[in-house]
Design a protein around this motif. Structure first.
Motif, PDB file in Angstrom:
ATOM      1  N   ALA A 343       0.835  -1.209   0.000  1.00 36.85           N
ATOM      2  CA  ALA A 343       0.000   0.000   0.000  1.00 36.85           C
ATOM      3  C   ALA A 343       0.861   1.248   0.000  1.00 36.85           C
ATOM      4  CB  ALA A 343      -0.927  -0.015   1.209  1.00 36.85           C
ATOM      5  N   ALA A 344       1.972   1.223   0.749  1.00 32.84           N
ATOM      6  CA  ALA A 344       2.869   2.377   0.777  1.00 32.84           C
ATOM      7  C   ALA A 344       3.465   2.643  -0.609  1.00 32.84           C
ATOM      8  CB  ALA A 344       3.980   2.144   1.799  1.00 32.84           C
ATOM      9  N   GLU A 345       3.852   1.578  -1.325  1.00 34.49           N
ATOM     10  CA  GLU A 345       4.374   1.739  -2.681  1.00 34.49           C
ATOM     11  C   GLU A 345       3.328   2.366  -3.599  1.00 34.49           C
ATOM     12  OE1 GLU A 345       5.676  -2.013  -4.111  1.00 34.49           O
ATOM     13  OE2 GLU A 345       7.231  -2.265  -2.575  1.00 34.49           O
ATOM     14  N   ALA A 346       2.086   1.890  -3.485  1.00 36.66           N
ATOM     15  CA  ALA A 346       1.014   2.400  -4.343  1.00 36.66           C
ATOM     16  C   ALA A 346       0.753   3.869  -4.079  1.00 36.66           C
ATOM     17  CB  ALA A 346      -0.260   1.588  -4.118  1.00 36.66           C
ATOM     18  N   VAL A 347       0.637   4.239  -2.804  1.00 34.15           N
ATOM     19  CA  VAL A 347       0.335   5.631  -2.454  1.00 34.15           C
ATOM     20  C   VAL A 347       1.474   6.549  -2.874  1.00 34.15           C
ATOM     21  CG1 VAL A 347      -0.066   7.215  -0.537  1.00 34.15           C
ATOM     22  CG2 VAL A 347      -1.225   4.996  -0.581  1.00 34.15           C
ATOM     23  N   ALA A 348       2.709   6.153  -2.598  1.00 32.94           N
ATOM     24  CA  ALA A 348       3.867   6.989  -2.917  1.00 32.94           C
ATOM     25  C   ALA A 348       4.076   7.161  -4.419  1.00 32.94           C
ATOM     26  CB  ALA A 348       5.125   6.401  -2.288  1.00 32.94           C
ATOM     27  N   SER A 349       3.473   6.278  -5.229  1.00 36.91           N
ATOM     28  CA  SER A 349       3.600   6.427  -6.684  1.00 36.91           C
ATOM     29  C   SER A 349       2.856   7.650  -7.198  1.00 36.91           C
ATOM     30  CB  SER A 349       3.053   5.176  -7.389  1.00 36.91           C
ATOM     31  OG  SER A 349       1.620   5.138  -7.334  1.00 36.91           O
ATOM     32  N   GLY A 350       1.909   8.157  -6.415  1.00 40.15           N
ATOM     33  CA  GLY A 350       1.113   9.302  -6.853  1.00 40.15           C
ATOM     34  C   GLY A 350       0.094   8.960  -7.916  1.00 40.15           C
ATOM     35  N   ASP A 383      -1.707  10.803   4.328  1.00 35.16           N
ATOM     36  CA  ASP A 383      -1.971  12.216   4.622  1.00 35.16           C
ATOM     37  C   ASP A 383      -1.298  13.124   3.607  1.00 35.16           C
ATOM     38  OD1 ASP A 383      -3.464  11.528   6.819  1.00 35.16           O
ATOM     39  OD2 ASP A 383      -1.834  11.813   8.263  1.00 35.16           O
ATOM     40  N   GLN A 384      -0.132  12.711   3.124  1.00 34.71           N
ATOM     41  CA  GLN A 384       0.611  13.525   2.163  1.00 34.71           C
ATOM     42  C   GLN A 384      -0.008  13.491   0.772  1.00 34.71           C
ATOM     43  OE1 GLN A 384       4.733  12.403   1.804  1.00 34.71           O
ATOM     44  NE2 GLN A 384       5.100  13.707   0.028  1.00 34.71           N
ATOM     45  N   TYR A 385      -0.458  12.312   0.349  1.00 36.81           N
ATOM     46  CA  TYR A 385      -0.908  12.144  -1.030  1.00 36.81           C
ATOM     47  C   TYR A 385      -2.422  12.151  -1.205  1.00 36.81           C
ATOM     48  CZ  TYR A 385       3.824  10.942  -2.558  1.00 36.81           C
ATOM     49  OH  TYR A 385       5.142  10.979  -2.869  1.00 36.81           O
ATOM     50  N   ALA A 386      -3.172  12.107  -0.121  1.00 38.49           N
ATOM     51  CA  ALA A 386      -4.632  12.006  -0.240  1.00 38.49           C
ATOM     52  C   ALA A 386      -5.208  13.196  -0.992  1.00 38.49           C
ATOM     53  CB  ALA A 386      -5.258  11.921   1.146  1.00 38.49           C
ATOM     54  N   PRO A 387      -6.245  12.988  -1.814  1.00 36.89           N
ATOM     55  CA  PRO A 387      -6.915  14.104  -2.487  1.00 36.89           C
ATOM     56  C   PRO A 387      -7.579  15.001  -1.469  1.00 36.89           C
ATOM     57  CG  PRO A 387      -8.153  12.079  -2.768  1.00 36.89           C
ATOM     58  CD  PRO A 387      -6.851  11.696  -2.138  1.00 36.89           C
TER      59      PRO A 387
END
Length: 398
Positions: A343-350, A383-387
């Motif tokens: 999940a961290a990889e997916a979120v950090a991909s943007g 929190d960083q990448y959420a819309p």
């Protein structure tokens, strides 16, 4: 108070900034705004306040153009209504029609990889062009081709609006797409309109209505068509969300039969041409929702196919979704540590679009419940990448 996100604002901000030869960092220094905030304004992830628009007007010498866009947001319903009123008459040649249809295919093929905020202005521009051509004089055959092209563009625009969580705009353009499909007597387009509505209500948690709309789409669309297959897969999703594993499996079996001998389309990335590889991805998502033990095996196979080198692959948005699907399956299988890392990889991909955010939110909630230490890092990334406006955990992307 922030206004609704208007894609024209981001395009205008970028144009004025580039005219001045400024990078986002330089503009941030001049305007006393962060680079990330300006980037989010340009790509449509955040809506500007009136004060911010006026301040940027002063910094960029834009003569109030940005503030006017905030004060007069896009009237999506009016734009859609204008298109709907133009379906009765149309003076174009074969070359123009061929070019329009090619553009429709290009935009539908860009959907899986292009950011929704960047794709939306392109779809709007082509849809407006089709609307203008419908004011001319054409033969009945030419008019129908325009109506069909306009219908595809309208349903694609509605889909992008759903991705951006702009549901009023999406509803308006879905109504326009239905009108165009009915005037053109295009059954597959009608099927896609119903399937898109089913997807939208599924994202809002109305699983029974999603099931009904999916079945309507299957009845309307030609047997074995892409719309028919997609609607069958959507039915499986609805059953999974309602917790009926038996009906979920039955619907997935029908999808498997429909796609067993289906050739790979010339443009497999085309959103409205069913790629047999989609069947496996949908199966992974659906089984994960249903809590079926088979979800992990399918999800691993899908991710390996999409991203064999671990770099996002040719379809990075699908790869991000596949990581989250596998994460959900792993949590259910009692493997929260690997689920957190994926999940961290997916979120950090943007690459997780707003309408797909439910996947990350659901994995996060479950790994936090499991007490995984790395869940703290995953929450920070979310929190960083959420819309700006998060969908609920019941939302579901394409």
């Amino acid at each position: 108070m922030a206004s609704a996100v208007d894609p024209r604002f981001g395009a205008a901000l970028r144009e004025f900034r580039e005219r001045r030869g400024l990078s986002l960092r330089c503009l941030g220094q001049l305007a006393h705004r962060s680079k990330s905030h300006l980037h989010e304004l340009e790509v449509g992830l955040k809506a500007p306040t009136t004060d911010t628009a006026r301040h940027l007007d002063l910094v960029l010498n834009a003569a109030g153009a940005l503030a006017r866009l905030v004060d007069a947001p896009v009237d999506h319903a009016a734009e859609a209504a204008e298109l709907r009123l133009r379906v009765a008459a149309s003076d174009v040649g074969k070359e123009v029609l061929d070019r329009i249809e090619q553009s429709v295919d290009d935009l539908a093929s860009a959907y899986p990889t292009m950011a929704p905020a960047d794709l939306l202005p392109l779809v709007r521009r082509h849809l407006a062009y089709v609307g203008r051509l419908l004011d001319g004089r054409v033969t009945l055959a030419q008019q129908r081709r325009l109506l069909v092209a306009g219908g595809w563009l309208a349903v694609l625009r509605a889909t992008v609006h759903i991705d951006l969580q702009q549901r009023a705009a999406a509803a308006a353009h879905l109504r326009a797409a239905v009108d165009l499909a009915n005037h053109a007597e295009h059954s597959e387009l009608r099927g896609w309109c119903l399937e898109t509505r089913a997807w939208d209500v599924l994202t809002q948690g109305d699983y029974r209505k999603a099931l009904d709309l999916s079945r309507q789409a299957q009845r309307v669309a030609p047997e074995g068509s892409s719309a028919h297959i997609q609607a069958t897969a959507q039915e499986a999703r609805a059953w999974a969300r309602m917790g009926d594993v038996l009906e979920t499996r039955r619907a997935l079996d029908r999808v498997e039969r429909l796609t067993a001998n289906l050739p790979v389309p010339e443009r497999a990335e085309h959103h409205y041409r069913y790629d047999p590889a989609k069947a496996a991805a949908y199966t992974a998502t659906t089984l994960a929702w249903a809590g079926d033990p088979g979800a992990e095996h399918v999800a691993r196979a899908v991710l390996a196919d999409l991203d064999p080198n671990g770099d996002g692959g040719a379809r990075p948005r699908r790869s991000a979704s596949a990581r989250l699907d596998l994460g959900l399956a792993l949590v259910a299988a009692g493997q929260p540590d690997e689920a957190t890392a994926l999940a961290a990889e997916a979120v950090a991909s943007g690459r997780v679009v707003p309408s797909n955010w439910w996947r990350a939110a659901e994995v996060l909630a479950r790994v936090e419940q499991a007490g995984v230490p790395e869940a703290v890092t995953l929450r920070e990334l979310c929190d960083q990448y959420a819309p700006r406006r998060r969908p609920t955990a019941d939302s579901a992307g394409r």
